[in-house]
Scaffold this motif. Structure first.
Motif, PDB file in Angstrom:
ATOM      1  N   LEU A   1      27.772 -23.256 -10.753  1.00 32.72           N
ATOM      2  CA  LEU A   1      29.194 -23.046 -10.960  1.00 32.72           C
ATOM      3  C   LEU A   1      29.481 -21.620 -11.435  1.00 32.72           C
ATOM      4  CD1 LEU A   1      31.997 -24.460 -11.024  1.00 32.72           C
ATOM      5  CD2 LEU A   1      31.558 -24.895 -13.436  1.00 32.72           C
ATOM      6  N   GLY A   2      28.659 -21.105 -12.342  1.00 30.96           N
ATOM      7  CA  GLY A   2      28.844 -19.732 -12.837  1.00 30.96           C
ATOM      8  C   GLY A   2      28.647 -18.692 -11.752  1.00 30.96           C
ATOM      9  N   VAL A   3      27.644 -18.870 -10.908  1.00 31.67           N
ATOM     10  CA  VAL A   3      27.427 -17.936  -9.803  1.00 31.67           C
ATOM     11  C   VAL A   3      28.600 -18.014  -8.824  1.00 31.67           C
ATOM     12  CG1 VAL A   3      25.972 -17.430  -7.805  1.00 31.67           C
ATOM     13  CG2 VAL A   3      24.921 -17.886 -10.014  1.00 31.67           C
ATOM     14  N   GLY A   4      29.052 -19.223  -8.540  1.00 30.87           N
ATOM     15  CA  GLY A   4      30.201 -19.376  -7.640  1.00 30.87           C
ATOM     16  C   GLY A   4      31.444 -18.716  -8.203  1.00 30.87           C
ATOM     17  N   LEU A   5      31.697 -18.912  -9.490  1.00 33.26           N
ATOM     18  CA  LEU A   5      32.849 -18.284 -10.133  1.00 33.26           C
ATOM     19  C   LEU A   5      32.726 -16.762 -10.111  1.00 33.26           C
ATOM     20  CD1 LEU A   5      35.461 -18.648 -11.762  1.00 33.26           C
ATOM     21  CD2 LEU A   5      34.052 -18.675 -13.813  1.00 33.26           C
ATOM     22  N   GLY A   6      31.519 -16.256 -10.362  1.00 27.36           N
ATOM     23  CA  GLY A   6      31.304 -14.809 -10.318  1.00 27.36           C
ATOM     24  C   GLY A   6      31.516 -14.235  -8.935  1.00 27.36           C
ATOM     25  N   CYS A   7      31.027 -14.923  -7.911  1.00 25.35           N
ATOM     26  CA  CYS A   7      31.222 -14.460  -6.530  1.00 25.35           C
ATOM     27  C   CYS A   7      32.692 -14.491  -6.149  1.00 25.35           C
ATOM     28  CB  CYS A   7      30.390 -15.301  -5.560  1.00 25.35           C
ATOM     29  SG  CYS A   7      28.625 -14.990  -5.674  1.00 25.35           S
ATOM     30  N   TRP A   8      33.398 -15.528  -6.552  1.00 21.33           N
ATOM     31  CA  TRP A   8      34.834 -15.611  -6.280  1.00 21.33           C
ATOM     32  C   TRP A   8      35.582 -14.467  -6.966  1.00 21.33           C
ATOM     33  CZ3 TRP A   8      38.969 -16.542  -9.615  1.00 21.33           C
ATOM     34  CH2 TRP A   8      40.204 -16.733  -8.992  1.00 21.33           C
ATOM     35  N   SER A   9      35.209 -14.210  -8.227  1.00 21.42           N
ATOM     36  CA  SER A   9      35.841 -13.124  -8.970  1.00 21.42           C
ATOM     37  C   SER A   9      35.566 -11.782  -8.308  1.00 21.42           C
ATOM     38  CB  SER A   9      35.321 -13.121 -10.409  1.00 21.42           C
ATOM     39  OG  SER A   9      35.770 -12.000 -11.104  1.00 21.42           O
ATOM     40  N   ALA A  10      34.341 -11.557  -7.860  1.00 17.18           N
ATOM     41  CA  ALA A  10      33.992 -10.308  -7.179  1.00 17.18           C
ATOM     42  C   ALA A  10      34.763 -10.185  -5.872  1.00 17.18           C
ATOM     43  CB  ALA A  10      32.489 -10.253  -6.932  1.00 17.18           C
ATOM     44  N   TRP A  11      34.894 -11.275  -5.138  1.00 20.08           N
ATOM     45  CA  TRP A  11      35.635 -11.258  -3.877  1.00 20.08           C
ATOM     46  C   TRP A  11      37.099 -10.873  -4.113  1.00 20.08           C
ATOM     47  CZ3 TRP A  11      34.653 -11.259   1.127  1.00 20.08           C
ATOM     48  CH2 TRP A  11      35.689 -11.530   1.997  1.00 20.08           C
ATOM     49  N   LYS A  12      37.703 -11.462  -5.134  1.00 23.47           N
ATOM     50  CA  LYS A  12      39.094 -11.132  -5.463  1.00 23.47           C
ATOM     51  C   LYS A  12      39.226  -9.662  -5.865  1.00 23.47           C
ATOM     52  CE  LYS A  12      41.502 -14.782  -4.872  1.00 23.47           C
ATOM     53  NZ  LYS A  12      42.519 -14.788  -3.832  1.00 23.47           N
ATOM     54  N   TRP A  13      38.250  -9.141  -6.603  1.00 23.08           N
ATOM     55  CA  TRP A  13      38.282  -7.751  -7.043  1.00 23.08           C
ATOM     56  C   TRP A  13      38.189  -6.819  -5.836  1.00 23.08           C
ATOM     57  CZ3 TRP A  13      34.809  -3.582  -7.168  1.00 23.08           C
ATOM     58  CH2 TRP A  13      35.202  -2.527  -7.966  1.00 23.08           C
ATOM     59  N   ILE A  14      37.322  -7.163  -4.885  1.00 22.65           N
ATOM     60  CA  ILE A  14      37.184  -6.338  -3.679  1.00 22.65           C
ATOM     61  C   ILE A  14      38.494  -6.335  -2.889  1.00 22.65           C
ATOM     62  CG2 ILE A  14      36.076  -6.244  -1.410  1.00 22.65           C
ATOM     63  CD1 ILE A  14      33.509  -7.151  -2.751  1.00 22.65           C
TER      64      ILE A  14
END
Length: 82
Positions: free
Chosen positions: A66-79
């Protein structure tokens, strides 16, 4: 000579629009931290829960995912904002 000055000014204008190496390198670092920090927080929370409840890795594994998924989602939004 006037033409050379114009060409030089045009090159400088174009160069200002391109991000520098340091800026690109910094963005890669930000992306890395945006993925790693939520993963580490979720891992720590999962380990703490497993220790308190004596449940092996029952909470650690799903919270890490869940933490990795949340981090990837956050990075995607930032990009997307960049």
């Amino acid at each position: 000579m006037v033409e050379a000055v114009r060409e030089r000014a045009e090159r400088r204008r174009k160069a200002r629009g391109l991000p520098s190496f340091a800026r690109n390198f910094g963005q890669i670092g930000v992306l890395g931290w945006q993925i790693v920090v939520p993963a580490l927080i979720a891992l720590a929370l999962g380990r703490w829960l497993d220790h308190r409840l004596a449940s092996g890795i029952f909470w650690t594994a799903p919270l890490l995912i869940l933490g990795v998924g949340l981090g990837c989602w956050s990075a995607w939004k930032w990009i997307q904002r960049q």
